[in-house]
Write a protein that holds these residues in place. Structure first.
Motif, PDB file in Angstrom:
ATOM      1  N   ALA A  15      15.056   7.610 -39.313  1.00 52.58           N
ATOM      2  CA  ALA A  15      13.743   8.402 -39.104  1.00 52.58           C
ATOM      3  C   ALA A  15      13.825  10.138 -40.458  1.00 52.58           C
ATOM      4  N   ARG A  18      13.653   9.225 -44.001  1.00 50.27           N
ATOM      5  CA  ARG A  18      12.922   8.518 -44.358  1.00 50.27           C
ATOM      6  C   ARG A  18      12.141  10.040 -45.262  1.00 50.27           C
ATOM      7  N   GLU A  19      12.041  11.068 -43.656  1.00 50.66           N
ATOM      8  CA  GLU A  19      12.192  12.548 -44.034  1.00 50.66           C
ATOM      9  C   GLU A  19      12.855  13.276 -45.370  1.00 50.66           C
ATOM     10  N   GLU A  23      15.155   5.798 -49.280  1.00 47.30           N
ATOM     11  CA  GLU A  23      14.297   4.294 -49.568  1.00 47.30           C
ATOM     12  C   GLU A  23      15.204   3.620 -48.583  1.00 47.30           C
ATOM     13  N   ALA A  41      12.784  -0.686 -39.439  1.00 44.20           N
ATOM     14  CA  ALA A  41      11.421  -0.272 -39.366  1.00 44.20           C
ATOM     15  C   ALA A  41      11.588   0.871 -38.640  1.00 44.20           C
ATOM     16  N   GLY A  44      10.880   3.712 -40.776  1.00 52.23           N
ATOM     17  CA  GLY A  44       9.367   3.687 -41.542  1.00 52.23           C
ATOM     18  C   GLY A  44       8.652   3.336 -43.528  1.00 52.23           C
ATOM     19  N   GLY A  45       8.041   3.288 -42.889  1.00 48.91           N
ATOM     20  CA  GLY A  45       7.531   2.869 -44.027  1.00 48.91           C
ATOM     21  C   GLY A  45       7.885   1.666 -45.350  1.00 48.91           C
ATOM     22  N   THR A  46       8.163   1.341 -46.560  1.00 49.26           N
ATOM     23  CA  THR A  46       8.505   1.077 -46.686  1.00 49.26           C
ATOM     24  C   THR A  46      10.039   1.000 -47.209  1.00 49.26           C
ATOM     25  N   VAL A  47      11.226   0.040 -46.748  1.00 50.54           N
ATOM     26  CA  VAL A  47      12.483   0.274 -46.879  1.00 50.54           C
ATOM     27  C   VAL A  47      12.988  -1.306 -47.777  1.00 50.54           C
ATOM     28  N   ASP A  48      13.686  -0.383 -48.621  1.00 49.33           N
ATOM     29  CA  ASP A  48      14.781  -1.693 -50.153  1.00 49.33           C
ATOM     30  C   ASP A  48      15.711  -1.532 -48.851  1.00 49.33           C
TER      31      ASP A  48
END
Length: 129
Positions: A15, A18-19, A23, A41, A44-48
């Motif tokens: 996480a 992500r912050e 990505e 997951a 968080g969000g959309t991850v490639d």
């Protein structure tokens, strides 16, 4: 209160990536390919994310493990390594890529993963270099 669940720390770490704006995820661990969706997951969000199963023959595995393990620990790792390829092949997610690593240096393996990911920017045309 007790220790936090073992998975809490990796989830916090993911996480935090992500912050920081990341990505894309490359996570290496023998069984991480079986947890690819959960790892993505956790960011968080959309991850490639792509799943890549690194493979090697028994001789290569034994040589690599012998560089970092000794005695009973080496024997345990060799036994587990003998069981894992079939399990990982059967349980790997659809679309998982496989990379044969025999004879490859770590940098060459990384380059192959980068090629498979499609994340590398294409080289500019020769006329613009």
């Amino acid at each position: 209160m007790g220790a936090p669940p073992r998975r809490a720390e990796p989830r916090r770490r993911l996480a935090s990536y992500r912050e920081a704006g990341y990505e894309r995820l490359v996570y290496t661990n023998t069984v991480s390919i079986l947890e690819a969706d959960a790892l993505a997951a956790a960011m968080g969000g959309t991850v490639d994310a792509i799943s890549v199963l690194l493979r090697a023959d028994d001789e290569t595995v034994a040589a690599r493990l012998g560089k970092r393990e000794q005695g009973e620990s080496l024997e345990r790792h060799l036994a587990r390594s003998a069981r894992m390829p079939g399990r990982l092949d059967r349980a790997a997610p659809d679309g998982a890529r496989r990379v044969e690593t025999d004879g490859l240096a770590p940098a060459a393996v990384a380059e192959r993963i980068l090629e498979l990911s499609g994340w590398a920017a294409p080289a500019p045309p020769a006329s613009s270099r």
